[in-house]
Design a protein around this motif. Structure first.
Motif, mmCIF file in Angstrom:
data_model
loop_
_atom_site.group_PDB
_atom_site.id
_atom_site.type_symbol
_atom_site.label_atom_id
_atom_site.label_comp_id
_atom_site.label_asym_id
_atom_site.label_seq_id
_atom_site.Cartn_x
_atom_site.Cartn_y
_atom_site.Cartn_z
ATOM 1 N N ARG A 265 0.820 -1.222 0.000
ATOM 2 C CA ARG A 265 0.000 0.000 0.000
ATOM 3 C C ARG A 265 0.849 1.264 0.000
ATOM 4 O O ARG A 265 0.366 2.340 -0.356
ATOM 5 N N SER A 266 2.110 1.144 0.406
ATOM 6 C CA SER A 266 3.004 2.308 0.402
ATOM 7 C C SER A 266 3.928 2.314 -0.817
ATOM 8 O O SER A 266 4.780 3.193 -0.947
ATOM 9 N N ALA A 267 3.749 1.350 -1.725
ATOM 10 C CA ALA A 267 4.614 1.250 -2.904
ATOM 11 C C ALA A 267 4.369 2.415 -3.856
ATOM 12 O O ALA A 267 3.273 2.993 -3.906
ATOM 13 N N ALA A 268 5.402 2.732 -4.632
ATOM 14 C CA ALA A 268 5.272 3.792 -5.621
ATOM 15 C C ALA A 268 4.317 3.392 -6.739
ATOM 16 O O ALA A 268 3.650 4.242 -7.344
ATOM 17 N N PHE A 269 4.247 2.077 -7.013
ATOM 18 C CA PHE A 269 3.335 1.577 -8.041
ATOM 19 C C PHE A 269 2.878 0.182 -7.655
ATOM 20 O O PHE A 269 3.660 -0.625 -7.156
ATOM 21 N N VAL A 270 1.584 -0.078 -7.886
ATOM 22 C CA VAL A 270 1.008 -1.386 -7.587
ATOM 23 C C VAL A 270 0.375 -1.941 -8.858
ATOM 24 O O VAL A 270 -0.580 -1.363 -9.399
ATOM 25 N N ALA A 271 0.910 -3.048 -9.340
ATOM 26 C CA ALA A 271 0.317 -3.756 -10.473
ATOM 27 C C ALA A 271 -0.466 -4.943 -9.930
ATOM 28 O O ALA A 271 0.013 -5.644 -9.037
ATOM 29 N N PHE A 272 -1.667 -5.151 -10.434
ATOM 30 C CA PHE A 272 -2.408 -6.344 -10.036
ATOM 31 C C PHE A 272 -3.185 -6.876 -11.226
ATOM 32 O O PHE A 272 -3.527 -6.139 -12.145
ATOM 33 N N HIS A 273 -3.429 -8.188 -11.199
ATOM 34 C CA HIS A 273 -4.089 -8.824 -12.342
ATOM 35 C C HIS A 273 -5.489 -8.261 -12.528
ATOM 36 O O HIS A 273 -6.246 -8.116 -11.565
ATOM 37 N N GLN A 274 -5.834 -7.969 -13.792
ATOM 38 C CA GLN A 274 -7.092 -7.294 -14.100
ATOM 39 C C GLN A 274 -7.852 -8.058 -15.178
ATOM 40 O O GLN A 274 -7.296 -8.348 -16.242
ATOM 41 N N ILE A 275 -9.124 -8.378 -14.906
ATOM 42 C CA ILE A 275 -9.951 -9.071 -15.896
ATOM 43 C C ILE A 275 -11.063 -8.182 -16.451
ATOM 44 O O ILE A 275 -11.563 -8.419 -17.550
ATOM 45 N N ALA A 276 -11.453 -7.158 -15.704
ATOM 46 C CA ALA A 276 -12.481 -6.206 -16.131
ATOM 47 C C ALA A 276 -12.483 -5.062 -15.125
ATOM 48 O O ALA A 276 -11.923 -5.174 -14.032
ATOM 49 N N MET A 277 -13.122 -3.961 -15.491
ATOM 50 C CA MET A 277 -13.099 -2.797 -14.613
ATOM 51 C C MET A 277 -13.857 -2.986 -13.303
ATOM 52 O O MET A 277 -13.409 -2.485 -12.264
ATOM 53 N N PRO A 278 -14.976 -3.708 -13.243
ATOM 54 C CA PRO A 278 -15.610 -3.935 -11.934
ATOM 55 C C PRO A 278 -14.672 -4.666 -10.971
ATOM 56 O O PRO A 278 -14.590 -4.321 -9.790
ATOM 57 N N GLN A 279 -13.936 -5.667 -11.475
ATOM 58 C CA GLN A 279 -12.970 -6.389 -10.625
ATOM 59 C C GLN A 279 -11.809 -5.478 -10.239
ATOM 60 O O GLN A 279 -11.275 -5.568 -9.127
ATOM 61 N N TYR A 280 -11.408 -4.576 -11.136
ATOM 62 C CA TYR A 280 -10.344 -3.611 -10.835
ATOM 63 C C TYR A 280 -10.739 -2.770 -9.618
ATOM 64 O O TYR A 280 -9.952 -2.599 -8.675
ATOM 65 N N ARG A 281 -11.969 -2.271 -9.627
ATOM 66 C CA ARG A 281 -12.421 -1.434 -8.513
ATOM 67 C C ARG A 281 -12.583 -2.255 -7.228
ATOM 68 O O ARG A 281 -12.304 -1.760 -6.127
ATOM 69 N N GLU A 282 -13.042 -3.505 -7.371
ATOM 70 C CA GLU A 282 -13.183 -4.374 -6.196
ATOM 71 C C GLU A 282 -11.834 -4.637 -5.535
ATOM 72 O O GLU A 282 -11.726 -4.694 -4.314
ATOM 73 N N MET A 283 -10.795 -4.824 -6.351
ATOM 74 C CA MET A 283 -9.450 -5.066 -5.817
ATOM 75 C C MET A 283 -8.948 -3.853 -5.037
ATOM 76 O O MET A 283 -8.383 -3.982 -3.940
ATOM 77 N N ILE A 284 -9.125 -2.674 -5.592
ATOM 78 C CA ILE A 284 -8.668 -1.454 -4.931
ATOM 79 C C ILE A 284 -9.393 -1.274 -3.598
ATOM 80 O O ILE A 284 -8.771 -0.964 -2.576
ATOM 81 N N GLU A 285 -10.691 -1.525 -3.608
ATOM 82 C CA GLU A 285 -11.467 -1.371 -2.375
ATOM 83 C C GLU A 285 -11.167 -2.502 -1.388
ATOM 84 O O GLU A 285 -10.947 -2.266 -0.197
ATOM 85 N N GLY A 286 -11.152 -3.732 -1.881
ATOM 86 C CA GLY A 286 -10.992 -4.886 -1.006
ATOM 87 C C GLY A 286 -9.644 -4.960 -0.321
ATOM 88 O O GLY A 286 -9.543 -5.411 0.826
ATOM 89 N N PHE A 287 -8.581 -4.519 -1.016
ATOM 90 C CA PHE A 287 -7.235 -4.562 -0.449
ATOM 91 C C PHE A 287 -6.722 -3.178 -0.027
ATOM 92 O O PHE A 287 -5.561 -3.032 0.308
ATOM 93 N N SER A 288 -7.620 -2.178 -0.078
ATOM 94 C CA SER A 288 -7.268 -0.799 0.318
ATOM 95 C C SER A 288 -6.013 -0.323 -0.403
ATOM 96 O O SER A 288 -5.074 0.211 0.198
ATOM 97 N N LEU A 289 -5.994 -0.521 -1.730
ATOM 98 C CA LEU A 289 -4.838 -0.131 -2.535
ATOM 99 C C LEU A 289 -4.932 1.356 -2.906
ATOM 100 O O LEU A 289 -6.032 1.895 -3.063
ATOM 101 N N PRO A 290 -3.788 2.020 -3.060
ATOM 102 C CA PRO A 290 -3.793 3.438 -3.435
ATOM 103 C C PRO A 290 -4.125 3.611 -4.913
ATOM 104 O O PRO A 290 -3.307 3.315 -5.778
ATOM 105 N N GLU A 291 -5.331 4.087 -5.207
ATOM 106 C CA GLU A 291 -5.792 4.139 -6.599
ATOM 107 C C GLU A 291 -4.903 5.018 -7.473
ATOM 108 O O GLU A 291 -4.704 4.733 -8.655
ATOM 109 N N ASP A 292 -4.318 6.075 -6.898
ATOM 110 C CA ASP A 292 -3.477 6.959 -7.696
ATOM 111 C C ASP A 292 -2.140 6.321 -8.058
ATOM 112 O O ASP A 292 -1.396 6.852 -8.878
ATOM 113 N N ARG A 293 -1.856 5.144 -7.467
ATOM 114 C CA ARG A 293 -0.611 4.444 -7.782
ATOM 115 C C ARG A 293 -0.875 3.103 -8.475
ATOM 116 O O ARG A 293 -0.011 2.235 -8.526
ATOM 117 N N CYS A 294 -2.090 2.965 -9.012
ATOM 118 C CA CYS A 294 -2.454 1.793 -9.805
ATOM 119 C C CYS A 294 -2.758 2.248 -11.235
ATOM 120 O O CYS A 294 -2.908 3.439 -11.493
#
Length: 347
Positions: free
Chosen positions: A266-295
């Motif tokens: 969560r403190s990384a300069a950039f976070v890459a995560f596997h993406q299958i569609a935009m609803p799952q993209y948003r779920e990942m950011i919310e579910g893992f409390s990822l910094p959206e501005d660094r994804c």
């Protein structure tokens, strides 16, 4: 190349010397996919439905006659050039992908032959986490001194798993992952470097599996279950259950195994995560409390590039100057099976 019995004089760390991605120039919008589905005479999805469900504009499509190995080779040449290396400098070549040219031999042999490599090779396969698992294998070899330079390659002609004839809306929804499947090649060169505090390289790798959820998403044809099947249900991507439930069920183990690393991610300069569609993209950011501005929502423009998804995001972030030397970068992998992976890398 270090051999068995060679002493490792200092602690070693696998560092990313180069990462490359290849995207085929052919591009197919989801509206074009909708038209093609309609033309088969089955269920005709209304205009805009696929875009609304997925948030994806379109996908890349490989050329006719282009195989997994060809996509991998194009990316590999770019990575070798970027690293300033020749294929003869590579001690081990890995092919890590959901796709393959043949059941036998390993596709890594075809990649090696096309590159002119004479080093040892083998395939690593774990659905969309194949590339991340290859990083784990390569890092382990490098840390022990077995190899000093490892080339990871990946080729994903994923659009081959798209289902074109959907008899009804339910079948369309089961086939939905195939409509965001996109073609790509990817490659990474890992080299040995010192493992002192502050040195670049792979700092941590964590993996968790929930194999009881293996049936949730499948391409069933080609194996011993459906060896010669050409049925659409067997040769295309198919949702048979809830992929999210596979993640929810294993989440306590993920937090127990990788909780500290997730906090670091969560403190990384950039976070890459596997993406299958935009609803799952948003779920990942919310579910893992990822910094959206660094994804980076690469899936919206490029579709689901399967195991090439994570390296593609690294390439796009580098091109946008979102990753610089010394930055902490996180890579989060999710794959049918079900498996979760997390890598922390200092660039």
């Amino acid at each position: 190349m270090a051999g068995y019995g060679d002493a490792v004089s200092e602690a070693l760390r696998a560092r990313i010397a180069a990462v490359s991605a290849h995207l085929p120039s052919r591009y197919r919008t989801l509206d074009e996919i909708r038209v093609k589905i309609t033309e088969t005479g089955g269920y005709a999805p209304p205009p805009g439905l696929l875009e609304d469900l997925t948030g994806v504009r379109g996908v890349h499509v490989h050329d006719d006659g282009e195989n997994s190995s060809d996509l991998a080779v194009k990316a590999a040449r770019g990575a070798l050039d970027q690293a300033g290396l020749k294929i003869a400098d590579v001690g081990l070549l890995l092919f890590a992908s959901t796709s393959q040219d043949l059941v036998e031999p390993a596709t890594s042999h075809l990649v090696a032959a096309k590159l002119g490599a004479s080093c040892p090779v083998f395939d690593i396969k774990n659905a969309c986490n194949s590339f991340l698992n290859a990083m784990e294998v390569a890092s382990s070899f490098i840390e022990t001194g077995r190899y000093r330079t490892v080339l990871i390659t990946c080729g994903e002609p994923s659009t081959l798993a798209t289902r074109w004839h959907a008899p009804d809306r339910e079948d369309l929804l089961r086939a939905l992952p195939g409509y965001t499947a996109s073609d790509a090649g990817a490659a990474m060169v890992l080299t040995a470097g010192p493992a002192r505090d502050g040195d670049p390289g792979i700092l941590s790798l964590r993996f968790v599996s929930n194999s009881a959820a293996w049936e949730a998403c499948t391409v069933a044809g080609g194996g011993s279950m459906h060896h010669l099947s050409v049925h659409d249900d067997h040769t295309t991507l198919r949702l048979n259950g809830d992929l999210r439930q596979g993640l929810i069920d294993v989440l306590p183990r993920i937090l127990d195994t990788a909780g500290d690393d997730l906090e670091a991610a969560r403190s990384a300069a950039f976070v890459a995560f596997h993406q299958i569609a935009m609803p799952q993209y948003r779920e990942m950011i919310e579910g893992f409390s990822l910094p959206e501005d660094r994804c980076l929502p690469a899936v919206a423009e490029h579709g689901n590039c399967a195991a090439a998804s994570l390296p593609l995001q690294l390439v796009k972030a580098r091109q946008a100057d979102r990753i610089e030397s010394g930055d902490l970068v996180a890579m989060i992998g999710l794959a049918s099976g079900f498996s979760f992976g997390l890598a922390l890398v200092r660039w």
